[in-house]
Design an enzyme around this catalytic site. Structure first.
Site, mmCIF file in Angstrom:
data_model
loop_
_atom_site.group_PDB
_atom_site.id
_atom_site.type_symbol
_atom_site.label_atom_id
_atom_site.label_comp_id
_atom_site.label_asym_id
_atom_site.label_seq_id
_atom_site.Cartn_x
_atom_site.Cartn_y
_atom_site.Cartn_z
ATOM 1 N N ARG A 237 0.873 -1.177 0.000
ATOM 2 C CA ARG A 237 0.000 0.000 0.000
ATOM 3 C C ARG A 237 0.906 1.221 0.000
ATOM 4 O O ARG A 237 1.958 1.235 0.663
ATOM 5 C CB ARG A 237 -0.904 0.024 1.240
ATOM 6 C CG ARG A 237 -2.086 -0.941 1.180
ATOM 7 C CD ARG A 237 -3.131 -0.530 0.155
ATOM 8 N NE ARG A 237 -4.298 -1.395 0.134
ATOM 9 C CZ ARG A 237 -4.447 -2.464 -0.657
ATOM 10 N NH1 ARG A 237 -3.484 -2.796 -1.501
ATOM 11 N NH2 ARG A 237 -5.550 -3.184 -0.620
ATOM 12 N N GLU A 266 -3.585 7.788 -4.045
ATOM 13 C CA GLU A 266 -3.943 7.153 -5.319
ATOM 14 C C GLU A 266 -5.232 7.773 -5.813
ATOM 15 O O GLU A 266 -6.151 7.947 -5.012
ATOM 16 C CB GLU A 266 -4.147 5.649 -5.128
ATOM 17 C CG GLU A 266 -2.836 4.916 -4.957
ATOM 18 C CD GLU A 266 -2.984 3.400 -4.888
ATOM 19 O OE1 GLU A 266 -4.068 2.884 -5.249
ATOM 20 O OE2 GLU A 266 -2.029 2.751 -4.481
ATOM 21 N N HIS A 285 -1.408 0.687 -9.635
ATOM 22 C CA HIS A 285 -2.021 -0.320 -8.739
ATOM 23 C C HIS A 285 -2.635 -1.477 -9.539
ATOM 24 O O HIS A 285 -3.853 -1.691 -9.511
ATOM 25 C CB HIS A 285 -3.070 0.342 -7.833
ATOM 26 C CG HIS A 285 -3.338 -0.445 -6.576
ATOM 27 N ND1 HIS A 285 -3.738 0.126 -5.403
ATOM 28 C CD2 HIS A 285 -3.251 -1.779 -6.317
ATOM 29 C CE1 HIS A 285 -3.907 -0.807 -4.472
ATOM 30 N NE2 HIS A 285 -3.608 -1.976 -5.020
HETATM 31 C C1 GLV Z 1 -5.102 -5.055 -4.010
HETATM 32 O O1 GLV Z 1 -4.343 -4.173 -3.744
HETATM 33 C C2 GLV Z 1 -5.681 -5.903 -3.041
HETATM 34 O O2 GLV Z 1 -5.578 -5.616 -1.832
HETATM 35 O O3 GLV Z 1 -6.297 -6.907 -3.434
#
Ligand code: GLV
Length: 326
Positions: A237, A266, A285
């Site tokens: 993250r 983000e 992401h």
């Molecule tokens: C993506 O970042 C997830 O947590 O699945």
């Protein structure tokens, strides 16, 4: 009695939506961008289930507006977008999608590692800029991956999957995580302190969930401990990493490069200074974004909704303690 209503906050693969629709009345948010918080707040009072994404903030006021809700299912393995203690206090089961994305995410962490080590985006840009005039002995030289030392911070399912890949590259693997030294040894790694990991690793890859404890876990102090030739990879993250400290470290050559699948915030604003650096590869992401894995995640998220509507324990529940109290 009418059918249960479920709000799905984004378009999912049709097969998953069709299956969900056999169990309830489904409303899908068809826009490309997520619904505003107020849209969910407006709807949640009439819902038996919510299938949401990591882009949706699900907090206590939202839950208070939905005393009837039976399940909240997050289409992600991470759930830092949801106030889990608040859900548990209210007895609301929260589902996530662990497991199915481990290998896909680990593939991507390794792709970022390879791309930054061997400077692939820079090399592409080099051609675009008309600079490929000849073969040259030193131009665009990068770092070796084979035989290098990899530091894994957080050794859950995804961290372990990255370690399996690293073994194929004959890497020495240092791990800083909650697992025991024995467990880590069995996975082919060596448990060390965070400081030792940072000081010795050629590559550092982050695999911790975002919590109060891991917020800005890697900041100025930690970056200064890394080798000037080290490369930092983040597929966890964005907020696990202090972006201002990272910018300074990359700009000043305190570390060599970074590969980021996740950012704070983000989406990353186009004027973010990180985007001005050649040694920072940023992607939007997408670590779990293979067609097959995203389809499996949707199936799991739907399974969780269906179980919740039926009053069954969710197959993958992040707060199973709520079932003990019933
Ligand atoms: C993506 O970042 C997830 O947590 O699945």
């Amino acid at each position: 009695m009418g059918r249960d209503k479920v709000f799905v906050t984004r378009e999912l693969p049709p097969a998953s939506l069709d299956r969900l629709a056999k169990h309830c009345e489904v409303e899908v948010w068809h826009e490309f961008l997520p619904p505003d918080y107020d849209v969910i707040l407006d709807k949640i009072g009439g819902l038996a289930g919510l299938l949401c994404l990591l882009t949706d903030r699900i907090d206590a006021p939202l839950m208070d507006a939905a005393p009837q809700i039976k399940v909240i299912s997050n289409l992600a393995v991470g759930y830092d977008n949801i106030d889990i203690p608040a859900a548990s206090q209210r007895g609301i089961p929260i589902g996530n999608t662990p497991g199915v994305l481990n290998e896909t995410t680990a593939d991507f962490a390794f792709a970022l590692l390879m791309a930054t080590a061997r400077r692939i985006p820079e090399a592409r840009q080099y051609i675009q800029d008309g600079k490929w005039l000849t073969w040259h002995p030193t131009v665009l030289s990068g770092q070796d991956v084979f035989g290098a030392t990899l530091g894994i911070i957080g050794c859950g399912r995804i961290g372990a999957a990255v370690m399996r890949r690293a073994q194929g590259f004959n890497m020495r693997i240092l791990v800083s995580s909650l697992e025991s030294a024995d467990e880590i040894r069995q996975l082919g790694g060596e448990k060390v302190s965070l400081d030792d990991l940072l000081g010795q690793s050629d590559f550092v890859s982050l695999h911790v969930p975002l919590t109060d404890e891991t917020h800005h876990l890697i900041g100025e102090r930690e970056l200064k401990q890394m080798k000037p030739t080290a490369i930092l990879i983040n597929t966890a993250r964005g907020s696990v990493l202090d972006p201002q400290a990272l910018y300074a470290a990359l700009r000043d050559g305190e570390i060599l490069a970074a590969g980021l699948d996740v950012t704070e915030p983000e989406p990353i604003p186009l004027d973010d200074p990180l985007l001005t650096l050649d040694n920072c590869l940023v992607v939007p992401h997408i670590a779990s974004a293979s067609v097959a894995t995203r389809a499996k995640m949707a199936e799991m998220a739907v399974d969780n909704v269906i179980a919740g509507l039926q009053g069954q324990p969710l197959p993958t529940c992040v707060n199973p303690e709520i079932y003990q109290r019933r």
